[in-house]
Write an enzyme that holds these catalytic residues in place. Structure first.
Site, PDB file in Angstrom:
ATOM      1  N   LYS A 186       0.832  -1.204   0.000  1.00 55.50           N
ATOM      2  CA  LYS A 186       0.000   0.000   0.000  1.00 55.50           C
ATOM      3  C   LYS A 186       0.867   1.254   0.000  1.00 55.50           C
ATOM      4  O   LYS A 186       0.661   2.177  -0.783  1.00 55.50           O
ATOM      5  CB  LYS A 186      -0.932  -0.009   1.206  1.00 55.50           C
ATOM      6  CG  LYS A 186      -1.910   1.168   1.242  1.00 55.50           C
ATOM      7  CD  LYS A 186      -2.761   1.163   2.505  1.00 55.50           C
ATOM      8  CE  LYS A 186      -3.664  -0.037   2.561  1.00 55.50           C
ATOM      9  NZ  LYS A 186      -4.585   0.003   3.723  1.00 55.50           N
ATOM     10  N   GLU A 218      10.518  -5.605   3.699  1.00 54.31           N
ATOM     11  CA  GLU A 218      10.733  -6.885   3.033  1.00 54.31           C
ATOM     12  C   GLU A 218      10.340  -6.827   1.564  1.00 54.31           C
ATOM     13  O   GLU A 218      11.068  -7.313   0.681  1.00 54.31           O
ATOM     14  CB  GLU A 218       9.924  -7.985   3.741  1.00 54.31           C
ATOM     15  CG  GLU A 218      10.285  -8.206   5.205  1.00 54.31           C
ATOM     16  CD  GLU A 218       9.481  -7.342   6.162  1.00 54.31           C
ATOM     17  OE1 GLU A 218       9.452  -7.663   7.356  1.00 54.31           O
ATOM     18  OE2 GLU A 218       8.871  -6.335   5.705  1.00 54.31           O
ATOM     19  N   GLY A 250      -4.963  -4.821   5.377  1.00 56.40           N
ATOM     20  CA  GLY A 250      -4.149  -5.800   4.661  1.00 56.40           C
ATOM     21  C   GLY A 250      -4.695  -7.205   4.705  1.00 56.40           C
ATOM     22  O   GLY A 250      -4.758  -7.902   3.685  1.00 56.40           O
ATOM     23  N   ARG A 251      -5.117  -7.650   5.871  1.00 51.44           N
ATOM     24  CA  ARG A 251      -5.591  -9.033   6.007  1.00 51.44           C
ATOM     25  C   ARG A 251      -6.998  -9.236   5.441  1.00 51.44           C
ATOM     26  O   ARG A 251      -7.499 -10.348   5.418  1.00 51.44           O
ATOM     27  CB  ARG A 251      -5.512  -9.467   7.462  1.00 51.44           C
ATOM     28  CG  ARG A 251      -6.180  -8.527   8.455  1.00 51.44           C
ATOM     29  CD  ARG A 251      -5.705  -8.840   9.888  1.00 51.44           C
ATOM     30  NE  ARG A 251      -6.248  -7.918  10.862  1.00 51.44           N
ATOM     31  CZ  ARG A 251      -5.732  -6.738  11.160  1.00 51.44           C
ATOM     32  NH1 ARG A 251      -4.648  -6.320  10.516  1.00 51.44           N
ATOM     33  NH2 ARG A 251      -6.261  -5.971  12.103  1.00 51.44           N
ATOM     34  N   GLU A 276      -3.948 -11.346  14.367  1.00 57.47           N
ATOM     35  CA  GLU A 276      -3.548  -9.953  14.205  1.00 57.47           C
ATOM     36  C   GLU A 276      -4.722  -9.024  14.483  1.00 57.47           C
ATOM     37  O   GLU A 276      -4.534  -7.887  14.928  1.00 57.47           O
ATOM     38  CB  GLU A 276      -3.004  -9.712  12.794  1.00 57.47           C
ATOM     39  CG  GLU A 276      -2.357  -8.338  12.609  1.00 57.47           C
ATOM     40  CD  GLU A 276      -1.598  -8.207  11.305  1.00 57.47           C
ATOM     41  OE1 GLU A 276      -0.463  -8.718  11.227  1.00 57.47           O
ATOM     42  OE2 GLU A 276      -2.150  -7.616  10.364  1.00 57.47           O
ATOM     43  N   HIS A 317      -1.625 -37.693  11.427  1.00 58.88           N
ATOM     44  CA  HIS A 317      -0.477 -38.589  11.549  1.00 58.88           C
ATOM     45  C   HIS A 317       0.714 -37.898  12.205  1.00 58.88           C
ATOM     46  O   HIS A 317       1.820 -38.429  12.192  1.00 58.88           O
ATOM     47  CB  HIS A 317      -0.085 -39.130  10.171  1.00 58.88           C
ATOM     48  CG  HIS A 317      -1.054 -40.141   9.641  1.00 58.88           C
ATOM     49  ND1 HIS A 317      -1.017 -41.469   9.997  1.00 58.88           N
ATOM     50  CD2 HIS A 317      -2.121 -40.009   8.804  1.00 58.88           C
ATOM     51  CE1 HIS A 317      -2.002 -42.115   9.392  1.00 58.88           C
ATOM     52  NE2 HIS A 317      -2.683 -41.252   8.660  1.00 58.88           N
ATOM     53  N   LYS A 333       8.221  -3.388  13.253  1.00 59.32           N
ATOM     54  CA  LYS A 333       8.776  -2.713  12.071  1.00 59.32           C
ATOM     55  C   LYS A 333       9.685  -1.555  12.487  1.00 59.32           C
ATOM     56  O   LYS A 333      10.761  -1.348  11.922  1.00 59.32           O
ATOM     57  CB  LYS A 333       7.642  -2.189  11.188  1.00 59.32           C
ATOM     58  CG  LYS A 333       6.823  -3.256  10.482  1.00 59.32           C
ATOM     59  CD  LYS A 333       5.737  -2.593   9.643  1.00 59.32           C
ATOM     60  CE  LYS A 333       4.882  -3.620   8.936  1.00 59.32           C
ATOM     61  NZ  LYS A 333       3.793  -2.971   8.147  1.00 59.32           N
TER      62      LYS A 333
END
Length: 529
Positions: free
Chosen positions: A196, A202, A257-258, A343, A374, A494
């Site tokens: 955005k 990153e 964002g999510r 979050e 398993h 951050k």
């Protein structure tokens, strides 16, 4: 008055004391129609919560709590575009992204541009710097700009375009990008940079490396425009990077964002499966939106999921929640839900900034069945830790092979049943287990589970499923009196990382750091030299 001292909360606390000792075996024995009484259906999406440790009274008291929390009022505030994300003074309008004909004009405009871009890629009219057709898309983002699209593309593998491959890079570790680029041809690769602000550490580090990779192959700065597009709101930064404004797909500060896979962040989904199928994904989410905003409390699927989660967390002291999709295509769903739920509601201050005195979001985790059963299911059955679980099953396989799907469904139903009812010593003895092995063959059961059944995995039903969990998150925020739409804990990390980068490079003093961080930096510097 705090939340835990309200009459609605106190009534639930009193009820929990009488219900907590009850075993699911007893609840089913007392109600032979328990499945019919504790299941809901929306256009083929079945929610069975009969294996949760609840009664009709439990659900009535939980709905009373929702009424006391003004659930209906908060739902209206979100729909009306009020700034319910009050710490950032933002509205929460991701439902507008999938509103179809009633969507805002700016949303329709971006969707139209996305459709046109997808057509250019799919029909081959968009070419790389050497004139070759684009065969590979690399989406570079992180967090909400990565997890949702990555999950959806994987989930819709059966619907993907046969001549286009979509890859995802998110980790700052160079192994992520380097291992991806090794397999690709720069002449036929296009990158989507999803950020955005176009400043995310990153994402921008990976984007700059990808740009250098294209430059090295093309020896022409103009090649950047043929191999990069962006999902961003920072046109100045994208232009400086070398991306033409016409190739920047906008989204807005009212899209968290999510919750953003429905926006331009979903461009890799549209490229992977075709824009028509992306539109069907939006339509599935819109179907659940319509249900959520209109259905009464006793038949509202997202609210029911939220009430059960609150009951388990705050009244049965269950602080671990597993999500187990019995679908390989949905293997990445738990990762997406981890961010979506933890979050959003992993908070220690209420809307008024006051410290809360009750647990909020449980630890969410999971894996695809049958792999999970398993590995870690042993702990769920006999480890002694209470864990609530969601099982997700498909009526039809998206990749049908003879003899596979019935066994998969049988495993799903068997595990949820075993977790609920367990096995007593007498039952083990009756099954012929030797006496000396009986202690090892006892399973306490009483582990609560919810089962969601999709008729099949399509873009539409995937949209339904994701929107169902999104609205669950909103409901829990209302019930716990939280702002579900900020993430200041993420921002703190951050900020600290930004201050430590120059320290690691030897460009800033470490004197003000704590002894541990200072010692680690000094140790790590030797490897950088």
């Amino acid at each position: 008055m705090t939340l835990t001292t309200t009459p609605a909360w106190q009534a639930l606390a009193s009820h929990a004391e009488t219900l907590r000792p009850q075993h699911l075996r007893n609840l089913f024995a007392a109600d032979m129609q328990r499945f019919e009484h504790f299941s809901l259906n929306r256009h083929g999406l079945l929610l069975d919560y009969s294996k949760q440790r609840v009664t009709g009274k439990t659900m009535t008291l939980l709905r009373n709590l929702a009424e006391a929390a003004d659930f209906t009022g908060w739902r209206r505030k979100m729909l009306d575009g009020e700034p319910i994300n009050h710490t950032e003074n933002r509205a929460v309008r991701h439902v507008d992204l999938r509103a179809g004909d009633t969507a805002p004009v700016e949303v329709k405009d971006v969707l139209q541009r996305m459709a046109g871009f997808c057509e250019q890629i799919h029909d081959g009219s968009w070419r790389g710097f050497s004139g070759e057709r684009i065969t590979d898309i690399v989406h570079i983002g992180i967090g909400g700009s990565d997890l949702g699209p990555r999950m959806a593309v994987h989930a819709l593998a059966a619907w993907q375009q046969p001549d286009l491959h979509v890859h995802f890079v998110s980790n700052l570790d160079s192994a992520d990008l380097a291992s991806t680029l090794t397999r690709l041809n720069p002449r036929s690769t296009l990158f989507i940079i999803a950020s955005k602000t176009f400043t995310t550490l990153e994402t921008m580090a990976n984007a700059r490396t990808a740009r250098n990779w294209i430059r090295a192959a093309a020896s022409d700065e103009q090649a950047i425009a043929r191999h990069f597009v962006a999902a961003s709101s920072n046109l100045a930064a994208t232009a400086e990077f070398g991306i033409s404004p016409k190739n920047v797909f906008e989204f807005w500060d009212w899209v968290g964002g999510r919750f953003s896979l429905w926006s331009a962040i979903g461009l890799p989904i549209a490229l992977a499966v075709g824009f028509g199928n992306f539109a069907r994904l939006l339509a599935g989410a819109h179907d659940i939106d319509e249900h959520f905003f209109t259905a009464p409390a006793d038949s509202n699927l997202p609210l029911t999921l939220a009430l059960i989660a609150l009951w388990n967390t705050n009244f049965l002291d269950i602080h671990s929640h597993g999500v187990f999709p019995y679908s390989h295509s949905l293997a990445l769903l738990p990762s997406h839900l981890q961010q979506l739920e933890m979050e959003s509601n992993g908070k220690r201050a209420n809307r008024d900034g006051l410290a809360i005195d009750y647990p909020t979001n449980p630890i969410l985790w999971g894996a695809a069945g049958t792999n999970g059963q398993h590995s870690f299911f042993q702990l769920l059955h006999q480890g002694g830790a209470p864990v609530a679980s969601d099982f997700i099953a498909l009526g039809h396989s998206d990749f049908p092979l003879p003899g596979h799907h019935s066994g998969l469904l049988a495993s799903c139903l068997a595990q949820s049943s075993a977790l609920a009812f367990g096995q007593t010593v007498d039952e083990a003895r009756a099954a012929g287990i030797p006496e000396h092995l009986l202690p090892f063959r006892r399973f306490p059961g009483n582990q609560p589970t919810t089962t969601l059944v999709l008729p099949e995995l399509t873009p539409f039903t995937l949209g339904q499923l994701i929107a169902l969990y999104e609205h669950k998150v909103f409901c829990l925020g209302v019930l716990w009196n939280l702002n579900s739409f900020d993430q200041w804990g993420v921002e703190l990390g951050k900020q600290l990382a930004g201050r430590l980068v120059p320290c690691l490079r030897g460009e800033a003093s470490t004197d003000a750091l704590d002894a541990s961080t200072r010692g680690l930096i000094e140790h790590l510097r030797q490897f950088r030299t």
